[in-house]
Enzyme design. Structure first.
Site, mmCIF file in Angstrom:
data_model
loop_
_atom_site.group_PDB
_atom_site.id
_atom_site.type_symbol
_atom_site.label_atom_id
_atom_site.label_comp_id
_atom_site.label_asym_id
_atom_site.label_seq_id
_atom_site.Cartn_x
_atom_site.Cartn_y
_atom_site.Cartn_z
ATOM 1 N N GLY A 10 45.217 16.248 105.311
ATOM 2 C CA GLY A 10 44.314 16.209 106.456
ATOM 3 C C GLY A 10 42.903 15.872 106.038
ATOM 4 N N GLY A 14 35.756 22.967 109.510
ATOM 5 C CA GLY A 14 35.318 24.349 109.514
ATOM 6 C C GLY A 14 34.663 24.767 108.228
ATOM 7 N N LYS A 32 41.563 25.958 97.448
ATOM 8 C CA LYS A 32 40.771 26.083 98.673
ATOM 9 C C LYS A 32 39.313 26.286 98.297
ATOM 10 C CE LYS A 32 40.827 29.675 101.617
ATOM 11 N NZ LYS A 32 41.268 30.551 102.727
ATOM 12 N N ASP A 128 45.331 36.426 111.923
ATOM 13 C CA ASP A 128 45.317 35.010 112.308
ATOM 14 C C ASP A 128 46.673 34.363 112.044
ATOM 15 O OD1 ASP A 128 44.085 32.804 113.465
ATOM 16 O OD2 ASP A 128 43.333 32.043 111.558
#
Length: 342
Positions: A10, A14, A32, A128
């Protein structure tokens, strides 16, 4: 170690980006990187390290290590080549999930959440749970990821009052409206995910008409008319009708209005496994019978269109209040990645 983003993952969104890296021993990893501009970045980073380091389970993503240097914060995870569940269900990838695989995914996610809520030394609410935070390994075993919003939960309290953070469409009503957080918040979100897995569609889709627009509403309509099997993804050619009804029944229990009426995740596992009979759902949730959606349909459609225009998969799910971390830049090389794990 060499680090590089991949177009398959992707793009940057954010408060974080995801890179793919390779260790000196040849292992492929996911890295990450939290944005330095994110005001919540450091807090989420520390939370994620503390949380995931304390838990180990087959259905939770494995953390290899971390790196903090100046204002750079990096987490190093196992790389899961089949990426996220939302891409598998709603994207245009090559994965074609048959019914048995989908059933096993639901059961695996349920087991991972049951471990967090009831079996781990620490009682953890993920906060989440959604399709994009469930990753699939090479054999399509699901692993829950992204613990940046996780909360440790004290079982001597009825609930935690906290700032609402999560993703619209997966939020339990008591949490969305009052900020009351318990493990039943995750149970509600699991119910939504289970319906998405069965149907192969996101929880809201403005391209559909009437009751079909909202997945929960449509599932209840079919359930009340004894037509549950119509919810099954048209791409699934063969399926076990009893198993389908079992998953849908469990999902409807999980998404009851009152947290007290929702089962624990250990009971969800037992029901999905066939060890316990699925309790009968008798009442349609109040948030479906009492709320009127007509006056917000147009605004949600506009919101969904904006989300679709910037998303890596075509969907009209409502916008998130937190970052989707499965996204990364198209092309770049990050020198910071060379400093991770030697």
């Amino acid at each position: 170690m060499v680090g590089y983003p991949t177009s398959e993952m992707g793009h940057k969104m954010g408060s974080s980006s995801l890179f793919v890296g390779k260790l000196n021993d040849g292992r492929i990893i996911a890295v990450k990187q939290l944005s330095v501009a994110s005001r919540q970045g450091k807090s989420q980073f520390v939370t994620e390290i503390a949380t995931i380091s304390a838990v180990q389970h087959r259905n939770l993503v494995k953390l290899h290590g971390c790196c903090i240097e100046a204002d750079q914060r990096l987490l190093v995870y196992e790389y899961l080549e089949n990426k996220s569940l939302d891409q598998a269900l709603f994207g245009k990838g090559s994965l074609n999930l048959n019914w048995q695989t989908r059933y096993d995914i639901c059961l695996g996610v349920a087991r991972g959440l049951a471990y967090l809520h009831e079996e781990s030394r620490l009682r953890i609410v993920h906060r989440d749970v959604k399709a994009s935070n469930i990753l699939l390994d090479s054999t399509l075993i699901p692993k829950i990821s992204d613990f940046g919003l996780a909360k440790l939960y004290d079982d001597t309290k009825t609930h935690i009052s906290t700032r609402v953070a999560g993703t619209i469409g997966y939020l339990a009503p008591e949490y969305a409206m009052r900020g009351h957080l318990t493990e039943k918040t995750d149970v509600f979100a699991f119910g939504v995910v289970a319906l998405e897995v069965v149907s192969g569609r996101p929880n809201s889709d403005s391209s559909l008409e009437g009751e079909k627009m909202y997945l929960l509403e449509w599932a209840w309509h079919l359930h009340e008319n004894n037509r549950e099997v119509e919810l099954v993804d048209s791409n699934i050619l063969e399926f076990d009708e009893e198993e389908v009804k079992r998953v849908i029944g469990v999902a409807l229990l999980c998404t009851q209005t009152s947290p007290m009426q929702r089962p624990s995740m250990s009971r969800v596992v037992a029901m999905l496994s066939g060890d316990t009979e699925v309790s009968r759902v008798t009442s349609k949730p109040g948030y479906l019978t009492d709320w009127r959606f007509d006056d917000i349909t147009s605004s949600m459609s506009d919101q969904a269109k904006r989300a679709t225009d910037t998303s890596h998969y075509t969907t009209s799910t409502s916008t998130s209040t937190v970052a989707d971390v499965e996204n990364a830049p198209e092309k770049a090389t990050n020198p910071m990645l060379h400093n991770i794990l030697g």
